[in-house]
Every structure is written in C-alpha cells, then in structure tokens.
Design an enzyme around this catalytic site. Structure first.
Site, PDB file in Angstrom:
ATOM      1  N   ASP A 255      -1.762  -7.702  -8.160  1.00 16.04           N
ATOM      2  CA  ASP A 255      -3.291  -7.181  -7.929  1.00 16.04           C
ATOM      3  C   ASP A 255      -3.458  -5.841  -8.467  1.00 16.04           C
ATOM      4  O   ASP A 255      -4.075  -5.052  -7.901  1.00 16.04           O
ATOM      5  CB  ASP A 255      -3.882  -7.325  -6.445  1.00 16.04           C
ATOM      6  CG  ASP A 255      -5.197  -7.278  -6.520  1.00 16.04           C
ATOM      7  OD1 ASP A 255      -5.785  -7.536  -7.585  1.00 16.04           O
ATOM      8  OD2 ASP A 255      -5.942  -6.995  -5.469  1.00 16.04           O
ATOM      9  N   LYS A 257      -4.543  -2.689 -10.429  1.00 17.57           N
ATOM     10  CA  LYS A 257      -5.760  -1.969 -11.025  1.00 17.57           C
ATOM     11  C   LYS A 257      -6.032  -0.828 -10.343  1.00 17.57           C
ATOM     12  O   LYS A 257      -5.518  -0.523  -9.298  1.00 17.57           O
ATOM     13  CB  LYS A 257      -6.959  -3.218 -10.445  1.00 17.57           C
ATOM     14  CG  LYS A 257      -7.051  -3.490  -9.216  1.00 17.57           C
ATOM     15  CD  LYS A 257      -8.024  -4.421  -8.980  1.00 17.57           C
ATOM     16  CE  LYS A 257      -8.555  -4.696  -7.322  1.00 17.57           C
ATOM     17  NZ  LYS A 257      -9.564  -5.668  -7.214  1.00 17.57           N
ATOM     18  N   ASN A 260      -6.456  -0.254  -6.683  1.00 18.56           N
ATOM     19  CA  ASN A 260      -5.304  -0.281  -5.473  1.00 18.56           C
ATOM     20  C   ASN A 260      -4.388   0.991  -5.690  1.00 18.56           C
ATOM     21  O   ASN A 260      -3.458   0.926  -5.285  1.00 18.56           O
ATOM     22  CB  ASN A 260      -4.688  -1.700  -5.862  1.00 18.56           C
ATOM     23  CG  ASN A 260      -5.668  -2.658  -5.273  1.00 18.56           C
ATOM     24  OD1 ASN A 260      -6.436  -2.630  -4.393  1.00 18.56           O
ATOM     25  ND2 ASN A 260      -5.193  -3.920  -5.541  1.00 18.56           N
ATOM     26  N   ASP A 273      -2.804  -2.098  -0.857  1.00 13.78           N
ATOM     27  CA  ASP A 273      -3.218  -3.533  -0.756  1.00 13.78           C
ATOM     28  C   ASP A 273      -2.582  -4.431  -1.286  1.00 13.78           C
ATOM     29  O   ASP A 273      -2.489  -4.918  -2.353  1.00 13.78           O
ATOM     30  CB  ASP A 273      -4.565  -3.248  -1.684  1.00 13.78           C
ATOM     31  CG  ASP A 273      -5.556  -4.295  -1.171  1.00 13.78           C
ATOM     32  OD1 ASP A 273      -5.411  -5.013  -0.396  1.00 13.78           O
ATOM     33  OD2 ASP A 273      -6.800  -4.259  -1.700  1.00 13.78           O
ATOM     34  N   THR A 318      -7.398 -10.039 -10.204  1.00 13.78           N
ATOM     35  CA  THR A 318      -9.036  -9.398 -10.329  1.00 13.78           C
ATOM     36  C   THR A 318      -9.323  -9.903 -11.991  1.00 13.78           C
ATOM     37  O   THR A 318      -8.912  -9.875 -12.759  1.00 13.78           O
ATOM     38  CB  THR A 318      -8.838  -7.970 -10.422  1.00 13.78           C
ATOM     39  OG1 THR A 318      -8.386  -7.473  -9.089  1.00 13.78           O
ATOM     40  CG2 THR A 318     -10.185  -7.146 -10.924  1.00 13.78           C
TER      41      THR A 318
HETATM   42  N1  LIG Z   1      -3.513   4.766   3.008  1.00 10.61           N
HETATM   43  C1  LIG Z   1      -5.054   5.058   2.614  1.00 10.61           C
HETATM   44  N2  LIG Z   1      -5.302   6.174   2.539  1.00 10.61           N
HETATM   45  C2  LIG Z   1      -6.567   6.649   2.149  1.00 10.61           C
HETATM   46  N3  LIG Z   1      -7.462   5.639   1.780  1.00 10.61           N
HETATM   47  C3  LIG Z   1      -7.134   4.421   1.935  1.00 10.61           C
HETATM   48  C4  LIG Z   1      -5.729   3.961   2.495  1.00 10.61           C
HETATM   49  N4  LIG Z   1      -5.917   2.601   2.475  1.00 10.61           N
HETATM   50  C5  LIG Z   1      -7.039   2.022   2.232  1.00 10.61           C
HETATM   51  N5  LIG Z   1      -7.866   3.342   1.977  1.00 10.61           N
HETATM   52  C6  LIG Z   1      -9.099   3.055   1.411  1.00 10.61           C
HETATM   53  O1  LIG Z   1      -9.778   2.125   1.914  1.00 10.61           O
HETATM   54  C7  LIG Z   1     -10.342   1.126   0.937  1.00 10.61           C
HETATM   55  C8  LIG Z   1      -9.972  -0.188   1.389  1.00 10.61           C
HETATM   56  O2  LIG Z   1      -8.602  -0.482   1.625  1.00 10.61           O
HETATM   57  P1  LIG Z   1      -7.708  -1.690   1.164  1.00 10.61           P
HETATM   58  O3  LIG Z   1      -8.177  -2.218  -0.335  1.00 10.61           O
HETATM   59  O4  LIG Z   1      -6.338  -1.825   1.445  1.00 10.61           O
HETATM   60  O5  LIG Z   1      -8.747  -2.748   2.067  1.00 10.61           O
HETATM   61  P2  LIG Z   1      -8.874  -4.234   2.205  1.00 10.61           P
HETATM   62  O6  LIG Z   1      -9.515  -4.718   3.340  1.00 10.61           O
HETATM   63  O7  LIG Z   1      -7.457  -4.904   1.970  1.00 10.61           O
HETATM   64  O8  LIG Z   1      -9.713  -4.618   0.841  1.00 10.61           O
HETATM   65  P3  LIG Z   1      -9.908  -5.665  -0.060  1.00 10.61           P
HETATM   66  O9  LIG Z   1     -10.783  -6.622   0.282  1.00 10.61           O
HETATM   67  O10 LIG Z   1     -10.072  -5.157  -1.582  1.00 10.61           O
HETATM   68  O11 LIG Z   1      -8.417  -6.164   0.014  1.00 10.61           O
HETATM   69  C9  LIG Z   1      -9.558   1.758  -0.207  1.00 10.61           C
HETATM   70  O12 LIG Z   1     -10.197   1.243  -1.375  1.00 10.61           O
HETATM   71  C10 LIG Z   1      -9.455   3.003  -0.068  1.00 10.61           C
HETATM   72  O13 LIG Z   1     -10.605   3.776  -0.513  1.00 10.61           O
END
Ligand SMILES: Nc1ncnc2c1ncn2[C@@H]1O[C@H](COP(=O)(O)OP(=O)(O)OP(=O)(O)O)[C@@H](O)[C@H]1O
Length: 511
Positions: A255, A257, A260, A273, A318
């Site tokens: 994934d 992109k 991420n 992610d 994606t």
């Molecule tokens: N370690 C981090 N530090 C700062 N911001 C973060 C961090 N982890 C995630 N984020 C923020 O939170 C958002 C969502 O995180 P992430 O993509 O891991 O969540 P998710 O619930 O797995 O989303 P998805 O449904 O896309 O998988 C990221 O795009 C980023 O903006």
C-alpha cells in the site's frame, strides 16, 4: 473540492475478482515522541545465518473484504489493505548491525537491529494514561489523536480502532497484522510503536508522533505539487530502504502511496499504515541469499528470496497504485511493492500518477495495457525515465526488483548518487515547519462529531495477550459486554481480539 484535489481521492472498492476478494482503501497520518535520534540502516546487510525457517511455498489466497474510502475531513485520499501476527522479525533484526553514526556537523543515533534493541514488556499504560490534544487523522475504522502521556509529558500519536467497526467491516485481521508489523519492526523509516492495548470497545496503538505530517500533504504544498528529480530520488531511496527491511522480515507492504508516508520532524520519511501488508507465510521471512553484484562484485543481500514463491490473491491496494498482476487476479508477490515505487516516483515528479483514467475501470485498463508515457515537462533524466519504466514493467518476472529485490533496485543507475549508508544523515529536501508539536502545524484541522474519551477506557487483559502478572496493576473489565451495543452483545470479543497483544515496547536507550 477542486479538481486537483478530487484527483487524489481514491475510492476503495470491493468487488470480487477472479480468484479472491478485492479491497481498496485510503489514508492519513499521525505519530509522536522521539527516540534517541534518527538514522536508517540502508547499508548492505550482513549475511543471514543459515537455518532460518523457510516459508510455505506456492500460492496462498486470502480473502479480504474491503472498505470504501473517500476523503478524510475534506482531505483527499486513496485506497488498499491486509493481515498478520507476532514474532516475525526477530530473525531479521538479528541480522543487522547497529551503532551510532556521525553525520556532517551533527551526531545521530541509529536504531539498532540487535535482538536486544526492542524490549517487550507487559503493557504499562492504559487509555487514561494519556491526555487527548487533538485529532490528527482518521481512517475507515479508527481515529488518530495527538496525545500527551500524563506521567512523562511526552507526545505520541494514538491510533484508536473501534472493535465494533472492525467486526462490521471485517477488518480484525488487518489490525492484528498492523500490530505485528509495528511491534516487531525496528527501522528508522518505519513508524515506531511504543504501546498497544485494548479496552472493551477499542484497540489502541501508541506510536511515535510524526510531527511533519503526511508526505502527501507536503507534496500538495510544493510549487506544481511535485518535486525536482533529485528530491524525488531522495524520497524514493528512503522508501526503498524501508521496503528492503520489510521484505527482509517477510512482509509485503502492498500500500505504498504518499498518504502512507509520514514525515519525521527531521524531514526523513516514516512508513505507516500496515493494515494491508501481508506476511509471506513464514514468520521472520525466508532466509535471504547473497548475490554478487554485477557492477562491482560486492556481495548483495537478495531480499526477494525472503518472500520468494509466496503469492497471494487478495485484491488490495490503492486504485492508481495497483499492479497489473493484482488486477488480473494472477496472484502477486513482493514485486508489487516495486511497481508501487515506480508509481510513487512518477507522481513525485509529475504530480499525477501515470495510468489515471476517468473511471476506476479506465485506470485499471490503462495499468494493464498502456505503456507509461512521459510528458515533455518537467524534464527528467534518461536514468529517471528508465527506472520508472523498469519498475512499471507489467510483466512481474522481468520487473526491476523481481530478481533479487531491493539490492537490484538500489543498483539502478538513477540511484548512483545515493550514499545508502549515510541516507539518514543526508539533509532531506523538505524540512517540515517547526513547531512545538502540540500545535500540529503540519496537519489539517479536523473536527470530530463523536469524540472518543480516553479516560473511560480500561485495559482488557485476555487471550494470548493476557498477562496474569498485570492483574491488579491496571483496571480490567470483562471482555465482550460493557459498552458494546447494537447487536454486538453476543459477540465473543475475547476470542476475536485475543491475539491483540497488550505490550509496551522499550527501544534502545529508553527505559
Ligand atoms: N504516527 C503518526 N504521526 C502523526 N500522524 C499520524 C500517525 N499515524 C497516523 N497519523 C495520521 O492519521 C491518519 C490516519 O492514520 P492511518 O492511515 O494509519 O489510519 P487508518 O485508520 O489505518 O486509515 P486507513 O483507513 O486509511 O487505513 C494519517 O493519514 C495521518 O494523518
């Protein structure tokens, strides 16, 4: 939302393909605290000890549902995902050297790769150990908050996933995979996990706060929303180093992109992610083999061999980044990550992906049929075009990286200027706006309609994660009943989430 913004919205789709289920997705960033410094292990790795277990060969297929994703809080996104479990990387970590490196004008500490570099303890915190500051991002089943640990005052990114949502959207395996990868990874370009635990309603990942925000957002704010070729090369190199490590551990990322890729406050990347990642059937990956470089005769680690012969049929990724073999349902290998690197390089330079069509099916048809096209502007070197063409080879078996993995990619002439051993000491092209961290200047302002109250959650100790020694140290509750409503009363949360480990990870130099 403007046209350019909507261009970046990748809807996640769910539609069965020939051999498996199909899932697409989107993202956003968040993370925290610092560890002892920053530096990455992109130098050649030492030989892998013989006798490591080998993965099951042949094709496996995993069924995964998908989610749909649009934009997060008005911020463009895209899609993709998968699953996994816990003790995978120890072997790989044992293979890598560690140390402290002195860079130009400053000294930085490298994360180490000895088996002692991460100490795993019974979880030492719970939701109420943290104070919520603001929401950094949100995904399909969770939210990521900037939080401050009450005891230490340190900032972290806390990802909170709703169990109910995960059950409804069939994303439990993905959360377990993500935890395993985060908990076992020890690499400067991979986001660090400090604690993971669960309450009756939520799973929590307490991670390093990536103060620089999403690389995607950083790209959007550049002139032309793209980067000069040299800058693109730098980020491509750091991504290659991260993929090399994941493959060595036996994981296929699937994934890649810009959404991420998060930015450390230093400007270096941190991959995040991992819920779409796939383990190659063998914890720790298959033993790497050593090749001799055709260029200089030096020994090269073959990371391709770590996941060799492992194929999976899940349709994940994606939309604009999906490899042809995934679309065609032929099963795929770690070579999909090299395809996505090609798309990423193209997007960094041209501010668009190469196969984007009007509709998803147009995009998929373009991915499978049309050759990559380079515009006249911006001017790109012949080596730059060549690396993209080689990575975007529609035939998986001849694609750059398909023979010996990362070492093959690193040897491409486009990367000749990269000093892999000092990558972490190289000044990144983009230095995120400085901040005190709390203001989260590199993140959008997100509003949440329903807030998650950290103070209300108590840790559940259960399943394989349960640790009797913790009884009495943290508040516990009976899994599966309190707070879980809407027809979930009879769901056995204990068995569903029992494999989610409640752990505290102590990294080198911390106590
Ligand atoms: N370690 C981090 N530090 C700062 N911001 C973060 C961090 N982890 C995630 N984020 C923020 O939170 C958002 C969502 O995180 P992430 O993509 O891991 O969540 P998710 O619930 O797995 O989303 P998805 O449904 O896309 O998988 C990221 O795009 C980023 O903006």
């Amino acid at each position: 939302m403007g046209a350019s913004a909507s261009r970046f919205i990748r809807r996640v789709a769910s539609a069965p393909n020939a051999k498996g289920l199909f899932s697409l997705n989107s993202r956003s960033p968040a993370t925290t605290t610092t560890r002892n410094g920053f530096l990455a292990p992109s130098e050649p790795l030492p030989p892998v000890p013989a006798g490591l277990p080998t993965p099951s060969e042949g094709m496996t297929s995993s069924l995964e549902t998908t989610s749909s994703t649009s934009s997060r809080g008005g911020y463009p996104t895209r899609t993709g995902r998968a699953y996994s479990n816990a003790s995978a990387y120890k072997g790989a970590k044992d293979r890598v050297a560690n140390g402290m490196v002195e860079g130009p004008g400053k000294m930085a500490f490298r994360r180490t790769y000895s088996s002692n570099s991460i100490k795993i303890r019974s979880v030492e915190v719970g939701p109420s150990s943290f104070q919520k500051i603001k929401m950094l991002g949100r995904g399909d089943v969770g939210k990521v908050y900037l939080v401050r640990e009450k005891k230490t005052g340190k900032l972290f990114a806390m990802k909170v996933l709703s169990k109910k949502e995960m059950i409804q959207r069939k994303k439990i395996k993905r959360a377990l995979t993500e935890q395993e990868i985060l908990a076992t990874s020890n690499h400067p370009f991979i986001v660090t996990l400090y604690h993971s635990f669960q309450s009756d309603q939520y799973l929590y990942f307490c991670m390093e706060y990536c103060m620089g925000g999403e690389f995607f957002r950083a790209l959007q704010t550049r002139p032309g929303k793209c980067l000069p070729e040299d800058a693109a090369r730098f980020y491509a190199a750091e991504v290659t180093a991260a993929l090399e490590y994941l493959h060595l551990m036996g994981f296929i990322y699937r994934d890649l992109k810009p959404e991420n890729i998060l930015l450390h406050h230093s400007g270096h990347i941190m991959l995040s992610d991992f819920d779409l990642a796939k383990q190659s059937g063998q914890p720790g990956g298959r033993p790497a083999t050593i090749h001799q470089s055709e260029l200089n005769g030096m020994p090269l680690i073959d990371t391709r061999s770590c996941t060799a012969n492992f194929r999976t049929n899940s349709f994940v990724g994606t939309e604009e980044y999906i490899a042809p073999e995934v679309i065609e349902g032929q099963g795929h290998t770690s070579a999909v990550d090299w395809w996505t690197l090609g798309i990423l390089i193209y997007e960094m330079i041209y501010a668009t992906t190469p196969f984007k069509g009007e509709q998803r099916n147009d995009t998929f048809a373009n991915i499978c049929k049309i050759p990559v096209h380079f515009r006249d502007q911006p001017k790109v070197s012949q080596a730059g075009k060549d690396v993209v063409v080689r990575l975007l080879d529609k035939t998986e078996s001849t694609r750059l990286g398909s023979k010996s993995g990362a070492s093959e990619v690193k040897q491409h002439k486009w990367f000749a200027k990269i000093n892999w051993g000092l990558l972490r000491n190289t000044q990144p092209p983009i230095i995120p706006a400085s901040s005190n961290g709390i203001d989260a200047v590199n993140f959008r302002n997100l509003q949440e309609s329903t807030s998650i109250h950290l103070d209300q959650g108590s840790i559940i100790i259960q399943g394989v994660a349960g640790n009797p020694s913790l009884a009495g140290k943290v508040p516990t509750s009976t899994p599966g009943t309190p707070g879980v409503d809407d027809g979930m009363e009879n769901v056995d949360m204990g068995s569903l989430f029992g494999a989610f480990n409640n752990v505290t990870l102590v990294h080198d130099g911390e106590c």
